[in-house]
Design an enzyme around this catalytic site. Structure first.
Site, short mmCIF file in Angstrom:
data_model
loop_
_atom_site.label_atom_id
_atom_site.label_comp_id
_atom_site.label_asym_id
_atom_site.label_seq_id
_atom_site.Cartn_x
_atom_site.Cartn_y
_atom_site.Cartn_z
N THR A 198 56.27 58.46 8.24
CA THR A 198 55.22 57.55 8.24
C THR A 198 54.49 57.23 6.66
O THR A 198 53.87 58.09 6.03
CB THR A 198 53.77 57.99 9.00
OG1 THR A 198 54.27 58.50 10.38
CG2 THR A 198 52.78 57.14 9.22
N PRO B 138 57.36 63.53 3.99
CA PRO B 138 55.98 63.74 4.20
C PRO B 138 55.28 62.61 3.94
O PRO B 138 54.30 62.06 4.71
CB PRO B 138 55.30 64.80 3.59
CG PRO B 138 56.68 65.79 3.24
CD PRO B 138 57.82 64.91 3.14
N LYS C 160 45.84 61.15 6.43
CA LYS C 160 47.01 60.38 5.81
C LYS C 160 46.99 58.95 6.43
O LYS C 160 47.20 58.13 5.77
CB LYS C 160 48.09 61.28 5.86
CG LYS C 160 49.31 60.67 5.24
CD LYS C 160 50.60 61.03 5.54
CE LYS C 160 51.71 60.27 5.65
NZ LYS C 160 52.99 60.69 6.14
N LYS D 92 52.76 51.28 13.44
CA LYS D 92 52.50 52.74 13.52
C LYS D 92 50.95 52.83 12.94
O LYS D 92 49.85 53.71 13.48
CB LYS D 92 53.31 53.56 12.59
CG LYS D 92 53.09 54.95 12.21
CD LYS D 92 53.32 55.64 13.37
CE LYS D 92 52.94 57.23 13.28
NZ LYS D 92 52.84 58.24 14.18
P1 NAD Z 1 56.87 68.39 7.40
O1 NAD Z 1 56.11 68.69 6.24
O2 NAD Z 1 56.97 69.68 8.80
O3 NAD Z 1 58.49 68.04 6.93
C1 NAD Z 1 58.86 67.43 5.93
C2 NAD Z 1 60.08 68.12 5.26
O4 NAD Z 1 60.29 67.38 4.27
C3 NAD Z 1 59.48 69.55 4.80
O5 NAD Z 1 60.37 70.35 5.27
C4 NAD Z 1 59.88 69.24 3.41
O6 NAD Z 1 60.32 70.50 2.84
C5 NAD Z 1 60.83 68.37 3.18
N1 NAD Z 1 60.75 67.72 1.96
C6 NAD Z 1 59.84 67.18 1.14
N2 NAD Z 1 60.28 66.52 0.19
C7 NAD Z 1 61.62 66.58 0.10
C8 NAD Z 1 62.73 66.07 -0.62
N3 NAD Z 1 62.33 65.33 -1.96
N4 NAD Z 1 64.04 66.22 -0.33
C9 NAD Z 1 64.20 66.73 0.89
N5 NAD Z 1 63.32 67.20 1.66
C10 NAD Z 1 61.94 67.19 1.25
O7 NAD Z 1 56.39 67.08 8.34
P2 NAD Z 1 56.50 66.44 9.59
O8 NAD Z 1 55.74 67.03 10.41
O9 NAD Z 1 58.16 66.62 9.83
O10 NAD Z 1 56.27 64.96 9.39
C11 NAD Z 1 57.36 64.30 8.60
C12 NAD Z 1 56.76 62.56 8.78
O11 NAD Z 1 56.54 62.27 10.33
C13 NAD Z 1 55.20 62.44 8.10
O12 NAD Z 1 55.46 61.30 7.50
C14 NAD Z 1 54.40 62.21 9.17
O13 NAD Z 1 53.37 61.60 8.86
C15 NAD Z 1 55.39 61.87 10.38
N6 NAD Z 1 54.75 62.00 11.74
C16 NAD Z 1 54.55 63.42 12.04
C17 NAD Z 1 54.09 63.76 13.37
C18 NAD Z 1 53.82 65.06 13.69
O14 NAD Z 1 53.19 65.51 14.73
N7 NAD Z 1 53.92 66.25 12.96
C19 NAD Z 1 54.17 62.73 14.12
C20 NAD Z 1 54.45 61.40 14.15
C21 NAD Z 1 54.77 61.02 12.76
#
Ligand code: NAD
Length: 297
Positions: A95, A65, A245, A170
């Site tokens: 990100t 995250p 964020k 980004k």
């Molecule tokens: P999400 O919250 O769905 O997934 C993040 C995962 O990380 C969760 O399953 C959580 O349990 C896990 N996690 C957290 N701490 C952890 C740890 N210490 N060890 C192991 N796992 C851990 O988030 P997402 O939507 O998959 O986004 C992930 C990244 O991608 C973010 O940085 C976000 O800004 C970026 N991003 C997201 C999108 C989107 O559309 N969702 C698009 C581009 C970029």
């Protein structure tokens, strides 16, 4: 090649599935039981800690995250840098701010571990369909090494420069996106109030100089774009809290180099307000409600 995937959420879960579909051996870890279950159903090997997933791996991909989770997974008490073998390659696709990944890369290089940043655009659909764009920050050799791996999960793999520049690309892109979405919302709402049919207005904008992704593909006015979140109650899109964020990251980075981001600051406050009123999970095009008499959710 053995790959470890840490962070199997909305993005990482689908990305790991695409690696598995391409025949790679993937071990994984996430704090969420549900995420682990989906990963196992797709053929992944579940591990009980980031270290357990990473220690035998040649390539480690993290999709977490925010920066604090990335620091914890790489450098924390049970961080992976302590157990990775020399010669392994780490790709962080979360990100986060550019400085965090530069710090981790510097510590990695002391142990002959290459760390690079490769944040993505394309959202959850891009992750699912394997059509993400990766913005890679790495030296030339690092870029050549990560390109074939990222190609299993994306279709555009762009080399932005040294470590950290993927994050720079980004956050600058998303700064522009947040501002342009707000501009389109303002123009659409004004036009409607002044009496033009929103469909006609969108048609003019999209064949004129106001055209951008926010007007053409993700228009914030309902029913302009059939497949846009605005046409389904602002659900299943790029969440307002993620835009907030990313704007915060851009503003923080700007502060470090004393560069003004005037519109970014204003738009950040608008997104902050949306989150406060309980709309953090709506698509970021719901910013249009700042200009409408009634709430959209
Ligand atoms: P999400 O919250 O769905 O997934 C993040 C995962 O990380 C969760 O399953 C959580 O349990 C896990 N996690 C957290 N701490 C952890 C740890 N210490 N060890 C192991 N796992 C851990 O988030 P997402 O939507 O998959 O986004 C992930 C990244 O991608 C973010 O940085 C976000 O800004 C970026 N991003 C997201 C999108 C989107 O559309 N969702 C698009 C581009 C970029």
């Amino acid at each position: 090649m053995k790959i470890a995937f840490i962070g199997l959420g909305n993005m990482g879960g689908s990305m790991a599935q695409n690696l598995l579909k391409s025949g790679q051996m993937v071990s994984g870890f996430d704090l969420s039981e549900q995420a682990l279950q989906h990963f196992a159903e797709a053929g992944g090997v579940i591990c009980d800690s980031p270290q357990a997933a990473a220690q035998e791996a040649d390539v480690i991909i993290t999709m977490l995250p925010a920066a604090k989770h990335v620091r914890d997974v790489y450098l924390g008490e049970h961080g992976i840098l302590a157990v990775l073998k020399a010669g392994s390659l780490c790709i962080d696709s979360s990100t986060i701010d550019p400085q965090t990944i530069k710090d981790i890369a510097a510590l990695g290089s002391e142990k002959q571990i290459q760390v690079c940043d490769a944040p993505v655009s394309g959202g959850t659909m891009g992750a699912k369909n394997g059509t993400l764009t990766f913005m890679v920050g790495a030296d030339h050799a690092g870029y050549e090494a990560v390109k074939p791996i990222l190609s299993f999960m994306g279709k555009n793999i762009v080399h932005c420069g040294a470590v950290g520049t993927g994050q720079v690309a980004k956050i600058c892109n998303n700064l522009i996106l947040g501002i342009s979405m707000t501009a389109v919302a303002e123009g659409m709402a004004l036009g409607a109030k002044l009496g033009i049919d929103p469909q006609a207005l969108a048609g003019v904008i999209n064949s004129s100089s106001g055209r951008c992704w926010s007007s053409e593909v993700n228009n914030p006015w309902p029913d302009i774009c059939e497949n846009a979140p605005a046409s389904r109650g602002y659900t299943e899109g790029f969440a307002t809290q993620l835009m907030l964020k990313d704007l915060g990251l851009a503003i923080e980075a700007a502060g470090q180099v004393k560069q003004p981001v005037l519109l970014g600051g204003l738009v950040q406050q608008l997104y902050q307000q949306l989150c406060l009123q309980g709309d953090a999970n709506l698509d970021f095009s719901s910013i249009i409600q700042h200009y409408l008499p009634t709430k959209v959710s």
